[in-house]
Design a protein around this motif. Sequence first.
Motif, PDB file in Angstrom:
ATOM      1  N   ALA A 255     -26.756  88.516  -4.563  1.00  0.00           N
ATOM      2  CA  ALA A 255     -25.835  87.488  -5.064  1.00  0.00           C
ATOM      3  C   ALA A 255     -25.637  87.588  -6.576  1.00  0.00           C
ATOM      4  O   ALA A 255     -24.509  87.463  -7.070  1.00  0.00           O
ATOM      5  CB  ALA A 255     -26.341  86.097  -4.674  1.00  0.00           C
ATOM      6  N   VAL A 256     -26.702  87.830  -7.326  1.00  0.00           N
ATOM      7  CA  VAL A 256     -26.581  87.934  -8.780  1.00  0.00           C
ATOM      8  C   VAL A 256     -25.773  89.176  -9.143  1.00  0.00           C
ATOM      9  O   VAL A 256     -24.890  89.132 -10.011  1.00  0.00           O
ATOM     10  CB  VAL A 256     -27.968  87.940  -9.460  1.00  0.00           C
ATOM     11  CG1 VAL A 256     -27.844  88.203 -10.953  1.00  0.00           C
ATOM     12  CG2 VAL A 256     -28.691  86.621  -9.213  1.00  0.00           C
ATOM     13  N   GLY A 257     -26.048  90.282  -8.482  1.00  0.00           N
ATOM     14  CA  GLY A 257     -25.285  91.501  -8.737  1.00  0.00           C
ATOM     15  C   GLY A 257     -23.806  91.313  -8.454  1.00  0.00           C
ATOM     16  O   GLY A 257     -22.944  91.761  -9.215  1.00  0.00           O
ATOM     17  N   ARG A 258     -23.486  90.624  -7.359  1.00  0.00           N
ATOM     18  CA  ARG A 258     -22.076  90.363  -7.019  1.00  0.00           C
ATOM     19  C   ARG A 258     -21.428  89.437  -8.052  1.00  0.00           C
ATOM     20  O   ARG A 258     -20.257  89.596  -8.393  1.00  0.00           O
ATOM     21  CB  ARG A 258     -21.963  89.755  -5.622  1.00  0.00           C
ATOM     22  CG  ARG A 258     -22.296  90.718  -4.522  1.00  0.00           C
ATOM     23  CD  ARG A 258     -21.120  91.641  -4.285  1.00  0.00           C
ATOM     24  NE  ARG A 258     -21.541  92.774  -3.481  1.00  0.00           N
ATOM     25  CZ  ARG A 258     -20.883  93.906  -3.422  1.00  0.00           C
ATOM     26  NH1 ARG A 258     -19.774  94.072  -4.099  1.00  0.00           N
ATOM     27  NH2 ARG A 258     -21.321  94.898  -2.677  1.00  0.00           N
ATOM     28  N   GLU A 259     -22.184  88.467  -8.547  1.00  0.00           N
ATOM     29  CA  GLU A 259     -21.650  87.582  -9.585  1.00  0.00           C
ATOM     30  C   GLU A 259     -21.367  88.380 -10.858  1.00  0.00           C
ATOM     31  O   GLU A 259     -20.324  88.195 -11.501  1.00  0.00           O
ATOM     32  CB  GLU A 259     -22.628  86.441  -9.869  1.00  0.00           C
ATOM     33  CG  GLU A 259     -22.107  85.428 -10.860  1.00  0.00           C
ATOM     34  CD  GLU A 259     -23.047  84.244 -11.075  1.00  0.00           C
ATOM     35  OE1 GLU A 259     -22.675  83.348 -11.860  1.00  0.00           O
ATOM     36  OE2 GLU A 259     -24.146  84.195 -10.474  1.00  0.00           O
ATOM     37  N   LEU A 260     -22.278  89.273 -11.209  1.00  0.00           N
ATOM     38  CA  LEU A 260     -22.071  90.124 -12.381  1.00  0.00           C
ATOM     39  C   LEU A 260     -20.856  91.035 -12.194  1.00  0.00           C
ATOM     40  O   LEU A 260     -20.053  91.205 -13.107  1.00  0.00           O
ATOM     41  CB  LEU A 260     -23.326  90.955 -12.660  1.00  0.00           C
ATOM     42  CG  LEU A 260     -24.515  90.170 -13.208  1.00  0.00           C
ATOM     43  CD1 LEU A 260     -25.814  90.924 -13.001  1.00  0.00           C
ATOM     44  CD2 LEU A 260     -24.304  89.835 -14.679  1.00  0.00           C
ATOM     45  N   LEU A 261     -20.705  91.592 -11.022  1.00  0.00           N
ATOM     46  CA  LEU A 261     -19.549  92.440 -10.722  1.00  0.00           C
ATOM     47  C   LEU A 261     -18.255  91.642 -10.832  1.00  0.00           C
ATOM     48  O   LEU A 261     -17.265  92.112 -11.390  1.00  0.00           O
ATOM     49  CB  LEU A 261     -19.686  93.055  -9.321  1.00  0.00           C
ATOM     50  CG  LEU A 261     -18.520  93.925  -8.849  1.00  0.00           C
ATOM     51  CD1 LEU A 261     -18.334  95.134  -9.754  1.00  0.00           C
ATOM     52  CD2 LEU A 261     -18.753  94.364  -7.401  1.00  0.00           C
ATOM     53  N   ALA A 262     -18.264  90.418 -10.350  1.00  0.00           N
ATOM     54  CA  ALA A 262     -17.069  89.566 -10.405  1.00  0.00           C
ATOM     55  C   ALA A 262     -16.688  89.214 -11.841  1.00  0.00           C
ATOM     56  O   ALA A 262     -15.529  88.871 -12.108  1.00  0.00           O
ATOM     57  CB  ALA A 262     -17.293  88.291  -9.588  1.00  0.00           C
ATOM     58  N   MET A 263     -17.623  89.301 -12.764  1.00  0.00           N
ATOM     59  CA  MET A 263     -17.345  88.998 -14.169  1.00  0.00           C
ATOM     60  C   MET A 263     -16.580  90.128 -14.856  1.00  0.00           C
ATOM     61  O   MET A 263     -15.997  89.918 -15.913  1.00  0.00           O
ATOM     62  CB  MET A 263     -18.655  88.732 -14.916  1.00  0.00           C
ATOM     63  CG  MET A 263     -19.326  87.436 -14.510  1.00  0.00           C
ATOM     64  SD  MET A 263     -21.019  87.273 -15.141  1.00  0.00           S
ATOM     65  CE  MET A 263     -20.772  87.396 -16.901  1.00  0.00           C
ATOM     66  N   VAL A 264     -16.576  91.309 -14.265  1.00  0.00           N
ATOM     67  CA  VAL A 264     -15.873  92.450 -14.857  1.00  0.00           C
ATOM     68  C   VAL A 264     -14.379  92.279 -14.591  1.00  0.00           C
ATOM     69  O   VAL A 264     -13.981  92.092 -13.441  1.00  0.00           O
ATOM     70  CB  VAL A 264     -16.381  93.778 -14.244  1.00  0.00           C
ATOM     71  CG1 VAL A 264     -15.606  94.959 -14.818  1.00  0.00           C
ATOM     72  CG2 VAL A 264     -17.878  93.945 -14.464  1.00  0.00           C
ATOM     73  N   PRO A 265     -13.552  92.341 -15.627  1.00  0.00           N
ATOM     74  CA  PRO A 265     -12.106  92.202 -15.411  1.00  0.00           C
ATOM     75  C   PRO A 265     -11.596  93.250 -14.414  1.00  0.00           C
ATOM     76  O   PRO A 265     -12.104  94.383 -14.369  1.00  0.00           O
ATOM     77  CB  PRO A 265     -11.506  92.444 -16.802  1.00  0.00           C
ATOM     78  CG  PRO A 265     -12.622  92.194 -17.760  1.00  0.00           C
ATOM     79  CD  PRO A 265     -13.881  92.544 -17.035  1.00  0.00           C
ATOM     80  N   GLN A 266     -10.621  92.864 -13.616  1.00  0.00           N
ATOM     81  CA  GLN A 266     -10.093  93.733 -12.565  1.00  0.00           C
ATOM     82  C   GLN A 266      -9.720  95.114 -13.101  1.00  0.00           C
ATOM     83  O   GLN A 266     -10.017  96.127 -12.474  1.00  0.00           O
ATOM     84  CB  GLN A 266      -8.878  93.062 -11.901  1.00  0.00           C
ATOM     85  CG  GLN A 266      -8.495  93.675 -10.577  1.00  0.00           C
ATOM     86  CD  GLN A 266      -9.561  93.510  -9.498  1.00  0.00           C
ATOM     87  OE1 GLN A 266     -10.209  92.482  -9.405  1.00  0.00           O
ATOM     88  NE2 GLN A 266      -9.759  94.531  -8.699  1.00  0.00           N
TER      89      GLN A 266
END
Length: 152
Positions: free
Chosen positions: A103-114
């Motif tokens: 979950a934390v890794g996915r949250e970090l990934l979601a923070m990266v601009p598209q």
Amino acid sequence: MSQGPAPRTLSDEALSTLLDHQQFGTLATNKRSGHPHLTTMLYQWSPDTRVLRFSTTADRVKVKHLRRDPRAALHVSGGDVWSFAVAEGRAEVSEVTTVPGDAVGRELLAMVPQAARPSDEDAFLKELVAERRVVIRLAVERLYGTALDIDG
């Protein structure tokens, strides 16, 4: 000597827009001595939830400060030297990402601009684990700032 124009208080909407249009700010945490610890950070602003998110590693001093005292502030300069926003609130630090894709890794990934998303997400998620990344979530309780309207 002329005094010039007075600073103009920015509305909550204008402050939120300023946060949304910038990427970097100065995060202030509290040292044990009471003095501020300042660090320039890349951040993500979620205006709907009024949460600022930062990616960092678990061993950083700011993480230690926030685990002890969650009060923090982010100062963001406007498009010129005459405007700024400050977001104050309480921060929480996530657990360390320990399994690629957790979950934390996915949250970090979601923070990266598209536009900047990694082509190999699996490798990126593994790198986050190797770096012992965490998310700092600053729940904004107060926004304030001003602009100075100067011609020229």
